[in-house]
Design a protein around this motif. Structure first.
Motif, PDB file in Angstrom:
ATOM      1  N   ALA A   1       1.036  -1.160  -0.051  1.00 20.41           N
ATOM      2  CA  ALA A   1      -0.058  -0.180  -0.091  1.00 20.41           C
ATOM      3  C   ALA A   1       0.736   1.272   0.041  1.00 20.41           C
ATOM      4  CB  ALA A   1      -0.882   0.101   1.256  1.00 20.41           C
ATOM      5  N   TYR A   2       1.942   1.205   0.416  1.00 16.09           N
ATOM      6  CA  TYR A   2       2.960   2.240   0.089  1.00 16.09           C
ATOM      7  C   TYR A   2       2.837   2.824  -1.271  1.00 16.09           C
ATOM      8  CZ  TYR A   2       5.174   1.562   4.681  1.00 16.09           C
ATOM      9  OH  TYR A   2       5.284   1.390   6.085  1.00 16.09           O
ATOM     10  N   PRO A   3       2.396   3.969  -1.521  1.00  9.94           N
ATOM     11  CA  PRO A   3       2.550   4.645  -2.637  1.00  9.94           C
ATOM     12  C   PRO A   3       4.100   4.836  -3.270  1.00  9.94           C
ATOM     13  CG  PRO A   3       2.162   6.460  -1.235  1.00  9.94           C
ATOM     14  CD  PRO A   3       2.105   5.014  -0.318  1.00  9.94           C
ATOM     15  N   LEU A   4       4.220   4.744  -4.694  1.00 10.65           N
ATOM     16  CA  LEU A   4       5.625   4.613  -5.129  1.00 10.65           C
ATOM     17  C   LEU A   4       6.360   5.702  -4.892  1.00 10.65           C
ATOM     18  CD1 LEU A   4       5.114   2.604  -8.529  1.00 10.65           C
ATOM     19  CD2 LEU A   4       5.707   1.659  -6.324  1.00 10.65           C
ATOM     20  N   TRP A   5       5.790   6.911  -4.852  1.00 13.93           N
ATOM     21  CA  TRP A   5       6.448   8.200  -4.610  1.00 13.93           C
ATOM     22  C   TRP A   5       7.427   8.186  -3.255  1.00 13.93           C
ATOM     23  CZ3 TRP A   5       5.390  11.129  -0.367  1.00 13.93           C
ATOM     24  CH2 TRP A   5       4.109  11.058   0.295  1.00 13.93           C
ATOM     25  N   ARG A   6       6.666   7.432  -2.440  1.00 15.06           N
ATOM     26  CA  ARG A   6       7.348   7.289  -0.977  1.00 15.06           C
ATOM     27  C   ARG A   6       8.499   6.491  -1.091  1.00 15.06           C
ATOM     28  NH1 ARG A   6       5.730   9.843   3.462  1.00 15.06           N
ATOM     29  NH2 ARG A   6       3.438   9.936   3.700  1.00 15.06           N
TER      30      ARG A   6
END
Length: 260
Positions: free
Chosen positions: A68-73
């Protein structure tokens, strides 16, 4: 293109140091070149071993998994800061505020405590190691950093874990009396909440937390870098091993393509 790429992960192997819990990582060879013409290894073990990334689901029910971590993170510019600590040292908001280079909003932050040199199957690294407290994690959340990695045993101080009287603990009850003797305080006075930093960072802030950062960490300490750390695309995963890359451009000539 004169990019320099550094590895910030410890080497993964069967007999690597492991946080004091069960089960251990076990690797067995299922197929051999001499016997089968191919080589195949079977892996068994929990995900929280070596250099790895935790998800909110690891510490709080009904929260996001590792996917669930967005790729931008998981990639971007940031800093490697030196915050040296000794036995039971605490990474505080004051440490983070004074760190150099300055931690900016939106940064990826890697924290060099010096403990990556002590990474071993020892109490010195795990039971008597250092870690951030809940207040330090809140500082990072308020700073709106992208991702955080620690060159020490966990996303929390060892006295905030089940090693003492928290959660499933105490698994090492002798630490309670040792802490009282050394500091003159009860562990619950200084660390009243179980894995408070995990919960503030990941559950409260949605910020990925990486434990046991190491490798070439010293070589990029004090620098601003571009970081990449990609966990598995695993539905329901509560954490997994991760390879961290720190990238610098000494010549200042590299540019991302526009995508056009």
């Amino acid at each position: 293109m004169g990019l320099k790429i550094y590895n910030l992960s410890h080497t993964f192997h069967q007999f690597m140091p492991e946080w004091p819990s069960t089960p251990s990582v076990n690797l067995t060879v299922n197929k051999f070149h001499a016997k089968d013409g191919v080589y195949e290894i079977n892996w068994e073990g929990i995900m929280h071993r070596g250099t790895h990334m935790d998800a909110p689901l690891h510490v709080t029910a009904n929260t996001p998994d590792i996917m669930a971590y967005p790729l931008w993170r998981l990639c971007g510019s940031g800093v490697v800061v030196s915050i040296p600590k000794g036995k039971w040292g605490v990474i505080t908001p004051e440490d983070l505020e004074k760190a150099t280079p300055e931690i900016r909003e939106g940064d990826v932050v890697m924290i060099n405590t010096g403990f990556h040199h002590k990474w071993a199957d020892t109490d010195e690294y795990f039971a008597y190691g250092c870690g951030i407290n809940g207040a330090g994690a809140k500082w990072l959340v308020q700073k709106k950093v992208k991702m955080v990695g620690y060159g020490c045993q966990a996303n929390d101080h060892p006295i905030a874990t089940k090693l003492v009287d928290h959660g499933l603990g105490p698994s090492q009850p002798h630490l309670i009396e040792e802490y009282k003797k050394e500091t003159g305080r009860d562990p619950k006075e200084d660390f009243p909440l179980w894995e408070d930093a995990h919960k503030n960072l990941m559950v409260g802030g949605g910020i990925p937390g990486i434990e046991n950062v190491g490798g070439d960490l010293d070589e990029v300490t004090g620098k601003r870098c571009f970081f990449v750390a990609l966990p598995w695309r695993w539905k329901g995963g509560e954490g997994c091993g991760v390879r961290i890359l720190a990238i610098v451009d000494p010549e200042g000539t590299f540019r991302f393509e526009t995508g056009q």
